[in-house]
Design an enzyme around this catalytic site. Structure first.
Site: not given
Ligand code: ATP
Ligand code: MG
Length: 559
Positions: A35, A270, A260
């Site tokens: 995102e 984020k 994760r």
């Molecule tokens: P955050 O919680 O930091 O905002 P998010 O999951 O909301 O992260 P996205 O932009 O949706 O952020 O993530 C893009 C991809 O990265 C998704 O497939 C998510 O599952 C993966 N991802 C995010 N954080 C991690 C992590 N700590 N380890 C592995 N993969 C991750």
């Molecule tokens: Mg997300």
């Protein structure tokens, strides 16, 4: 919890191998779906390496797809930074896509669900919908609008789309099961009204699909064979499958979840990282203390070290906390092989070598990197006045201090033995200068009579050295497991006040004069450094990437 370092085939690769073997899929298509609401962090790097890595390994394709279903938080700055980060990590996307490219298609599928009596417009408020959702123990309550006829729903949905309702007045919901054991299946919201411009579609839409509604469809449109995401989406999978099974999608993706990445001393959200930036706890998204990809890049990490880290931590279904020492180990090990060793004095103490001729400069040979097969050398100027580290001298040394002290002889790296004859102090008793003598017979670092010294110091010629700025970093937070904050405390209560030290009176040897941004070095005895973007030809700025102290390797050896 400590992570195990596993190599070889992970469980997702195993699933893919099985699918290929059984003929269930013929082409492997994956995607990385961020995102665009912030910069990527090292956790995202794990997902990038996994998705792009699988595509490479199985000769398939990986798309970079921005999940931009929410117009309010998303910005093109983030889109650009994410593209740059993926490229920097060394990956190429097959297609660059935006969820918003598919808004028309999502709308069509919403109509399909309404048509078949599987979606309805609900006029309850968000609050009412939340309150009637039920709990894990109790079923939810059906909305009074749930049993409207498709014709009426179609008309209302059309009106929603045309802006005839205000934000919050109504939503489109799936008609699934308000008593379902999985709360995600209790008539989830599919569309809400948001009268906001979107970075891609402008003002075309005032209704926007929910992430859950859109996500599986995006995969289906792109023919994604293996939709890989993190564990928190496991309970959403039945819903994605329900959507895919109830409209006419062009392909049927399958989702697989992995744990994760969590790192000690590190926050990986984020939203919180954004807060650190906007509230100026750090200098920006690319502050070298940030766990963002742009932050570790500026800090001096290389793409290969990050990729190696992501590979070696493995992929599993069990949540764990990876020791940040292991990340540091990965870059240290690489820099040990690749960087030149140079001399830099971070806290200078002036030393005058009284028996060395005034005005004379000697150029001494210095080995650049002992780790390479064909060693190269550079010339380092030596003169009567040099700087050494303040810490390398003690007037009253304790028993285990082997460096310089009054009357004691030590070796100057690449140069001579010197002996301290006199300590010069200012009116407050602070040491300002040492007077030493050198032994011309010890050039290169050995005494012809075989006498030994216990300490070897690095140094720079005062006349030739470049004055530079050096920035030293420590963990941004003071607790190793950010999930173990005390009750009532906020992550900001754990910010490390000493996470950055800026030293402005440092001296490096003149061979560094023409260094470029991101050039990397080992400063003897101090660690690995790289040139920061803030550098100017007249004032170089160095970031310490990582120190030399290798606690990780030591821990591994102890077992
Ligand atoms: P955050 O919680 O930091 O905002 P998010 O999951 O909301 O992260 P996205 O932009 O949706 O952020 O993530 C893009 C991809 O990265 C998704 O497939 C998510 O599952 C993966 N991802 C995010 N954080 C991690 C992590 N700590 N380890 C592995 N993969 C991750
Ligand atoms: Mg997300």
């Amino acid at each position: 919890m400590e992570q195990r370092i596993q190599k070889g085939t992970n469980f997702i690769e195993q699933i893919i191998l099985d699918d290929l073997e059984a003929g269930r899929v013929s082409k492997i298509i994956t995607r990385f779906p961020p995102e665009p609401n912030g910069y990527l962090h090292i956790g995202h790097a794990k997902s990038i390496c996994l998705n792009f890595g699988i595509a490479e390994q199985f000769k398939g394709e990986c798309n970079l797809r921005f999940d931009d279903t929410n117009p309010s938080k998303e910005e093109t700055e983030y889109v650009e930074s994410i593209k740059e980060d993926v490229r920097w990590l060394g990956f190429k996307w097959a297609n660059l896509r935006f969820a918003s490219d598919y808004f028309d298609q999502f709308y069509g599928w919403a109509i399909e669900l309404i048509d078949s009596g599987k979606a309805y417009v609900d006029h309850q408020s968000a609050e009412e919908i939340r309150q009637t959702r039920g709990t894990l123990k109790e079923p939810g309550m059906e909305s009074p609008y749930r049993n409207r006829f498709p014709e009426e729903n179609l008309e209302l949905f059309e009106k929603m789309k045309n802006g005839e309702f205000e934000e919050g007045e109504c939503v489109l919901r799936a008609k699934i099961d308000m008593a379902h054991a999985n709360l995600n299946m209790r008539d989830p919201i599919l569309y809400r009204i948001l009268k906001q411009s979107h970075h891609n579609t402008g003002d075309k839409w005032c209704i926007y699909p929910m992430y859950d509604f859109a996500h599986g469809f995006e995969d289906a449109i792109e023919g994604v064979s293996h939709s890989i995401c993190t564990l928190e989406f496991e309970a959403h999978r039945p819903l994605y499958d329900w959507f895919l099974d109830n409209v006419s999608v062009p392909s049927r993706p399958h989702q697989y979840e992995f744990a994760r990445l969590n790192l000690t001393y590190t926050l990986m959200s984020k939203r919180k990282l954004l807060e650190l930036v906007t509230q100026r706890y750090v200098s920006g998204w690319d502050d070298p203390r940030m766990p963002t990809i742009s932050g570790v890049r500026r800090r001096g990490y290389s793409p290969s070290a990050i990729r190696r880290f992501c590979r070696d931590i493995g992929v599993s279904k069990a949540n764990s906390l990876v020791d940040i020492e292991f990340l540091q180990y990965c870059i240290r090990e690489e820099l040990n092989r690749t960087t030149d060793r140079v001399m830099a004095v971070l806290n200078p103490l002036k030393v005058v070598i009284e028996n060395y001729p005034e005005g004379q400069t000697e150029y001494l040979d210095a080995l650049n990197n002992p780790e390479v097969e064909e060693p190269t050398y550079r010339k380092v100027p030596f003169t009567r006045t040099i700087y050494i580290e303040k810490d390398d001298f003690m007037e009253e040394p304790p028993r285990k201090f082997f460096r310089l002290a009054p009357g004691r002889e030590v070796r100057l790296k690449h140069a001579y033995f010197i002996t301290c004859k006199e300590v010069i102090k200012d009116e407050n008793g602070g040491i300002v200068e040492l007077r030493c003598v050198y032994d011309p017979e010890t050039k290169g670092g050995d005494a012809p009579d075989g006498r030994k010294v216990k300490g070897t110091l690095h140094w720079v010629s005062a006349e030739h050295a470049l004055k530079v700025e050096v920035r030293l970093y420590d963990h941004l937070f003071t607790i190793s497991n950010m999930d173990e904050m005390e009750e009532g405390k906020d992550y900001k209560d754990y910010l490390n006040p000493d996470s950055r030290k800026i030293l402005t009176e440092c001296f490096v040897e003149p061979s560094l004069q023409n260094s470029q941004v991101m050039d990397r070095f080992q400063f003897l005895r101090h660690g690995y450094f790289c040139i920061d973007y803030d550098s100017r030809p007249e004032k170089l700025v160095f970031n310490r990437t990582v120190s030399l102290k290798d606690t990780w390797a030591k821990m591994q050896r102890k077992g």
